[in-house]
Design a protein around this motif. Structure first.
Motif, PDB file in Angstrom:
ATOM      1  N   LYS A 160      -8.580  69.059 -57.270  1.00 49.24           N
ATOM      2  CA  LYS A 160      -9.473  67.883 -56.087  1.00 49.24           C
ATOM      3  C   LYS A 160      -8.954  68.621 -55.150  1.00 49.24           C
ATOM      4  CE  LYS A 160      -9.050  63.340 -55.718  1.00 49.24           C
ATOM      5  NZ  LYS A 160      -8.173  62.369 -56.528  1.00 49.24           N
ATOM      6  N   GLN A 161      -7.756  68.662 -54.583  1.00 51.56           N
ATOM      7  CA  GLN A 161      -7.375  69.448 -53.922  1.00 51.56           C
ATOM      8  C   GLN A 161      -8.218  70.269 -52.889  1.00 51.56           C
ATOM      9  OE1 GLN A 161      -3.271  70.494 -54.004  1.00 51.56           O
ATOM     10  NE2 GLN A 161      -2.838  68.734 -54.541  1.00 51.56           N
ATOM     11  N   ARG A 162      -8.111  71.154 -53.050  1.00 49.31           N
ATOM     12  CA  ARG A 162      -8.582  72.659 -52.989  1.00 49.31           C
ATOM     13  C   ARG A 162     -10.978  72.052 -53.172  1.00 49.31           C
ATOM     14  NH1 ARG A 162      -7.810  78.233 -53.329  1.00 49.31           N
ATOM     15  NH2 ARG A 162      -9.598  79.146 -52.061  1.00 49.31           N
ATOM     16  N   LEU A 163     -10.912  71.160 -53.602  1.00 51.16           N
ATOM     17  CA  LEU A 163     -12.408  70.996 -53.166  1.00 51.16           C
ATOM     18  C   LEU A 163     -12.304  70.219 -51.563  1.00 51.16           C
ATOM     19  CD1 LEU A 163     -15.336  71.120 -54.164  1.00 51.16           C
ATOM     20  CD2 LEU A 163     -15.026  69.180 -55.827  1.00 51.16           C
ATOM     21  N   ALA A 164     -11.288  69.523 -51.962  1.00 52.69           N
ATOM     22  CA  ALA A 164     -10.902  68.543 -50.269  1.00 52.69           C
ATOM     23  C   ALA A 164     -11.046  69.734 -49.193  1.00 52.69           C
ATOM     24  CB  ALA A 164      -9.762  67.942 -50.599  1.00 52.69           C
ATOM     25  N   ALA A 165     -11.006  70.228 -49.764  1.00 50.94           N
ATOM     26  CA  ALA A 165      -9.884  71.543 -48.236  1.00 50.94           C
ATOM     27  C   ALA A 165     -11.795  71.900 -47.429  1.00 50.94           C
ATOM     28  CB  ALA A 165      -8.604  72.573 -48.767  1.00 50.94           C
ATOM     29  N   GLU A 166     -12.608  72.729 -49.173  1.00 55.47           N
ATOM     30  CA  GLU A 166     -13.039  73.210 -48.265  1.00 55.47           C
ATOM     31  C   GLU A 166     -13.957  72.016 -48.790  1.00 55.47           C
ATOM     32  OE1 GLU A 166     -13.804  76.786 -49.467  1.00 55.47           O
ATOM     33  OE2 GLU A 166     -11.947  77.087 -50.743  1.00 55.47           O
ATOM     34  N   THR A 167     -14.042  71.522 -48.610  1.00 54.17           N
ATOM     35  CA  THR A 167     -15.699  70.638 -47.331  1.00 54.17           C
ATOM     36  C   THR A 167     -15.261  69.911 -46.482  1.00 54.17           C
ATOM     37  OG1 THR A 167     -15.095  68.742 -49.461  1.00 54.17           O
ATOM     38  CG2 THR A 167     -16.719  70.435 -50.220  1.00 54.17           C
ATOM     39  N   ALA A 168     -14.147  69.869 -45.959  1.00 53.22           N
ATOM     40  CA  ALA A 168     -13.553  69.390 -45.288  1.00 53.22           C
ATOM     41  C   ALA A 168     -14.565  69.058 -43.614  1.00 53.22           C
ATOM     42  CB  ALA A 168     -12.125  68.881 -44.921  1.00 53.22           C
ATOM     43  N   GLY A 169     -14.395  68.793 -43.628  1.00 52.31           N
ATOM     44  CA  GLY A 169     -15.654  68.221 -41.702  1.00 52.31           C
ATOM     45  C   GLY A 169     -16.737  68.779 -42.544  1.00 52.31           C
ATOM     46  N   ASN A 170     -17.384  69.083 -43.833  1.00 51.60           N
ATOM     47  CA  ASN A 170     -18.949  69.627 -43.643  1.00 51.60           C
ATOM     48  C   ASN A 170     -19.722  67.746 -44.332  1.00 51.60           C
ATOM     49  OD1 ASN A 170     -18.332  71.086 -44.032  1.00 51.60           O
ATOM     50  ND2 ASN A 170     -18.844  72.354 -46.197  1.00 51.60           N
TER      51      ASN A 170
END
Ligand code: URA
Length: 286
Positions: free
Chosen positions: A276-286
């Motif tokens: 969940k954390q990684r997904l949030a980081a990878e998609t932040a700003g998209n």
């Protein structure tokens, strides 16, 4: 054979041999179909003077997709079938064409015993793609991945981190059910992998989750068991020579294993939060 004990023993023997469910009301002798598919063409009539034309050879009707070279899969060495798979898959510009190419692909004998091709499910634009091992009996019947008990657990796990099939995409290493849910063979994985690699390219997720040890070793090429791999980020690099950026990949316990071993759900929960954390980081700003 009327003795119920004998019948029970016979049934147990069938189940052990992999025939663990009734999928049709009419029996189908797959040996006859396969044998007919590889039977040599009939010899031309030896004597031109034969009074009556020879009757046509009696062959059972073959299902449309079954043709000689394909019928056995074993007739084509796995590496040759994998090369064909790679060529076919590379020519597919989108998921519908990939599904069509896979449905017509004759290099894997599992198609002969499966009821349905199980291609994928969920949102093809998802940032998270999950890859399981192979369809089981429920998936084979419905033609969708992870719909049985293990799939329902997967759905509950995804829901716990705010995801569902509208926000993830799910597929398997193999698109056809191995009889009796046996573990996929190395050859089956080799032959089907080019389609899966193209599947991943077309979905183009930010994060991959490999569900279970078979998927982890097939995609990551590592020998470690899932107990060592799970919970630690890996990189999926695609086929040798692939120039696309590697995709962060999290191996998790297979949900079928979690059903049998509920004590491991604690670790699975930890892995879910990491995803969940990684997904949030990878998609932040998209
Ligand atoms: N297990 C898998 O790995 N995949 C499915 O689709 C179902 C069960």
């Amino acid at each position: 054979m009327d003795d119920p004990r004998e019948l029970r023993r016979l049934l147990a023997w069938y189940v052990e041999a992999g025939a663990d469910e009734a999928i049709g009301t009419v029996p189908r002798d797959r040996r006859t179909v396969a044998a007919a598919a590889v039977a040599p063409p009939p010899e031309p009539a030896a004597a031109p003077v034969a009074a009556k034309p020879a009757p046509p050879p009696v062959r059972p009707a073959l299902p449309p997709a079954v043709r000689p070279a394909a019928a056995q899969g074993v007739l084509v060495p796995a590496d040759a079938a994998a090369r064909t798979a790679a060529t076919l898959a590379a020519a597919c510009p989108d998921l519908p064409s990939l599904a069509k190419a896979l449905a017509a692909f004759e290099g894997c004998a599992l198609r002969l015993t499966a009821t349905n091709l199980v291609f994928g499910d969920g949102n093809p634009n998802a940032k998270l793609m999950l890859i399981g091992e192979a369809p089981g009996a429920d998936e084979d019947r419905e033609g969708r991945p992870f719909v049985g008990a293990a799939g329902q657990l997967l759905d509950r796990m995804l829901a716990a981190i705010g995801l569902d099939r509208t926000s993830v995409y799910i597929t398997n290493i193999l698109p056809w059910r191995p009889p009796g849910n046996r573990t996929p063979t190395a050859n089956e994985v080799t032959v089907c992998l080019p389609f899966l690699r193209r599947h991943i390219e077309l979905v183009n997720p930010k994060v991959l989750v490999v569900v279970g040890g078979t998927s982890a070793s097939a995609l990551l090429g590592v020998g470690d068991g899932i107990t060592r791999l799970r919970g630690r980020w890996q990189l999926y690099r695609g086929a040798p020579g692939n120039e696309r950026p590697p995709i962060p990949t999290m191996p998790i316990f297979h949900t079928a294993y979690l059903l049998r071993t509920p004590a491991k759900k604690r670790e699975a929960w930890h892995d879910l939060l990491t995803i969940k954390q990684r997904l949030a980081a990878e998609t932040a700003g998209n």
